[in-house]
Write an enzyme that holds these catalytic residues in place. Structure first.
Site, PDB file in Angstrom:
ATOM      1  N   HIS A   1      44.487  23.930  73.949  1.00 20.46           N
ATOM      2  CA  HIS A   1      43.468  24.651  74.726  1.00 20.46           C
ATOM      3  C   HIS A   1      42.441  25.210  73.748  1.00 20.46           C
ATOM      4  O   HIS A   1      42.543  26.347  73.296  1.00 20.46           O
ATOM      5  CB  HIS A   1      44.149  25.763  75.540  1.00 20.46           C
ATOM      6  CG  HIS A   1      43.236  26.481  76.482  1.00 20.46           C
ATOM      7  ND1 HIS A   1      43.698  27.179  77.574  1.00 20.46           N
ATOM      8  CD2 HIS A   1      41.886  26.645  76.485  1.00 20.46           C
ATOM      9  CE1 HIS A   1      42.685  27.736  78.211  1.00 20.46           C
ATOM     10  NE2 HIS A   1      41.566  27.430  77.566  1.00 20.46           N
TER      11      HIS A   1
ATOM     12  N   HIS B   1      42.048  25.024  84.253  1.00 19.70           N
ATOM     13  CA  HIS B   1      42.171  26.465  84.084  1.00 19.70           C
ATOM     14  C   HIS B   1      42.566  27.058  85.439  1.00 19.70           C
ATOM     15  O   HIS B   1      41.952  26.713  86.468  1.00 19.70           O
ATOM     16  CB  HIS B   1      40.834  27.081  83.666  1.00 19.70           C
ATOM     17  CG  HIS B   1      40.477  26.876  82.223  1.00 19.70           C
ATOM     18  ND1 HIS B   1      40.439  25.649  81.629  1.00 19.70           N
ATOM     19  CD2 HIS B   1      40.140  27.781  81.258  1.00 19.70           C
ATOM     20  CE1 HIS B   1      40.091  25.793  80.354  1.00 19.70           C
ATOM     21  NE2 HIS B   1      39.901  27.073  80.098  1.00 19.70           N
TER      22      HIS B   1
ATOM     23  N   GLU C   1      43.711  32.739  85.104  1.00 19.90           N
ATOM     24  CA  GLU C   1      43.213  33.562  83.991  1.00 19.90           C
ATOM     25  C   GLU C   1      42.622  34.815  84.647  1.00 19.90           C
ATOM     26  O   GLU C   1      43.188  35.894  84.558  1.00 19.90           O
ATOM     27  CB  GLU C   1      42.140  32.796  83.199  1.00 19.90           C
ATOM     28  CG  GLU C   1      41.520  33.602  82.058  1.00 19.90           C
ATOM     29  CD  GLU C   1      40.327  32.885  81.394  1.00 19.90           C
ATOM     30  OE1 GLU C   1      39.729  31.973  82.003  1.00 19.90           O
ATOM     31  OE2 GLU C   1      39.970  33.283  80.255  1.00 19.90           O
TER      32      GLU C   1
ATOM     33  N   ASP D   1      41.558  28.902  72.513  1.00 23.23           N
ATOM     34  CA  ASP D   1      40.519  28.964  73.548  1.00 23.23           C
ATOM     35  C   ASP D   1      39.111  28.782  72.957  1.00 23.23           C
ATOM     36  O   ASP D   1      38.603  27.672  72.948  1.00 23.23           O
ATOM     37  CB  ASP D   1      40.621  30.271  74.345  1.00 23.23           C
ATOM     38  CG  ASP D   1      40.123  30.136  75.784  1.00 23.23           C
ATOM     39  OD1 ASP D   1      39.782  29.013  76.195  1.00 23.23           O
ATOM     40  OD2 ASP D   1      40.090  31.148  76.509  1.00 23.23           O
ATOM     41  N   ASP D   2      38.496  29.874  72.484  1.00 25.14           N
ATOM     42  CA  ASP D   2      37.138  29.830  71.905  1.00 25.14           C
ATOM     43  C   ASP D   2      37.166  30.644  70.612  1.00 25.14           C
ATOM     44  O   ASP D   2      36.677  31.783  70.577  1.00 25.14           O
ATOM     45  CB  ASP D   2      36.135  30.424  72.906  1.00 25.14           C
ATOM     46  CG  ASP D   2      36.121  29.654  74.217  1.00 25.14           C
ATOM     47  OD1 ASP D   2      35.485  28.592  74.277  1.00 25.14           O
ATOM     48  OD2 ASP D   2      36.783  30.116  75.168  1.00 25.14           O
TER      49      ASP D   2
END
Ligand code: HPA
Ligand code: ZN
Length: 348
Positions: free
Chosen positions: A26, A206, A209, A287-288
């Site tokens: 991810h 996703h 979340e 993630d980021d």
């Protein structure tokens, strides 16, 4: 049966976490774009940025929720224009991934963010594809691409994006669903996911979340996904938790992201240890990473620092889950799993 690694001292965790072969499942590749590279590409491509410096841009990375992050994330991605830009972004990520002990990476990319600005699909997929190939030759990392649809846009637009990408069908292994979750339930994309299934593409989404547990069930039932990205809100539905455990549906959890986007107030209050305890196939991911304060290894180490109930057994389990949950060929997964077991056996 779980081997007895419980006698391994906790002091060995940093070394074991780094040396464990791990899969990252991810990672939004556009979320690995560091401010320095954003400025370099902006200059190269003549893109004006509303920030005076790298420091000013980094200082703006203070988020209150998913949307406040996405606004900055899409602005940052606007500097990407040529195939070489996408290659450079990918290589910068893989260099860090290699240092973190990543043996397998499945990269999300958001073509709609780029094609809407007139960037050709060929440049996006071509550059990222070259980065994946070079990750293999340079660092021995096995890497593939997962094309994500932006869920705040329509299903028709997702379908058009899929059609646009099909000339490069062999260059991506699956599809995902990202962007603003609330108000955009998985059912909205049932037709395009059905078409992707018929094309033999892997499917992930996703869910859970910021959105409710019902979005996780919806992604499983209506989109036939093989993994859930995030999924941490599954605990709001005990029957769903039992189902996820029974099916061993992988959850790609992103600890530092969850704190930055205020899904949990702190890492100490994260529910990942409970999810593991409940028998779920939980994995750790970044993630980021350029926006959330850490790449894959930092996600692992920060988690183990914050949660005393996580020890060597859980370190082994989390790395193992990531390899098992990956879409890599079986023989590769088996080889990495043997390496992982050997590493922990030699430490016990
Ligand atoms: N959630 C949803 N969409 C995203 C994310 C995320 O964490 N990162 C990039 N796009
Ligand atoms: Zn994500």
């Amino acid at each position: 049966m779980t081997p007895d690694f419980s006698r391994i001292p906790r002091s060995r965790l940093p070394e074991l976490l780094q040396r464990s072969p791990k899969a990252e499942l991810h990672i939004h590749i556009e979320g690995s774009l560091e401010p320095e590279l954003i400025f370099e590409l902006a200059q190269r491509n003549g893109v004006a940025l509303p920030y005076a410096s790298v420091a000013a841009l980094r200082a703006a990375y203070s988020f209150t929720d998913l949307q406040s992050f996405l606004d900055l994330y899409y602005a940052g991605a606007s500097v990407l224009q040529t195939e070489d830009d996408f290659l450079a972004m990918g290589m910068a990520y893989f260099e860090r991934a290699a240092a973190d002990g990543v043996v397998r990476a499945e990269l999300f990319f958001d073509p709609q963010t780029h094609t809407v600005r007139g960037v050709p699909m060929a440049a996006v997929i071509g550059g990222l594809r070259r980065a994946c190939q070079q990750a293999g030759s340079r660092w021995g990392i096995s890497a593939d691409l997962i094309l994500c649809f932006l869920r705040h846009l329509s299903e028709d637009e997702a379908m058009q994006t899929l059609e646009q990408a099909l000339p490069w069908r062999d260059h991506f292994i699956g599809v995902g669903l990202d962007s603003s979750e609330r108000g955009h339930p998985p059912e909205k994309f049932a037709r395009v996911f059905a078409r992707c299934g018929a094309l033999g593409l892997h499917r992930v989404a996703h869910a859970g979340e910021e959105g409710p547990a019902a979005y996780i069930s919806g992604a499983l039932d209506r989109l036939q996904v093989e993994r859930i990205d995030h999924g941490v809100r599954c605990t709001e539905d005990p029957e769903l938790v039992a189902r996820l455990a029974a099916q061993r549906t992988p959850l790609t959890v992103c600890p530092l992201s969850n704190v930055k986007l205020r899904v949990f107030p702190s890492l100490a209050q994260h529910n990942i240890a409970d999810l593991l305890q409940a028998g779920l196939c939980v994995t750790v991911n970044s993630d980021d990473p350029a926006y959330f304060g850490g790449y894959l290894l930092q996600n692992y180490t920060a988690l183990f620092d914050a949660l005393p109930q996580l020890g060597p057994v859980q370190a082994w389990q989390l790395a193992r889950n990531s390899l098992e949950a990956s879409f890599a060929p079986l023989e590769d997964r088996q080889r990495w799993l043997r390496q992982l077991d050997d590493l922990f056996a030699s430490a016990a």
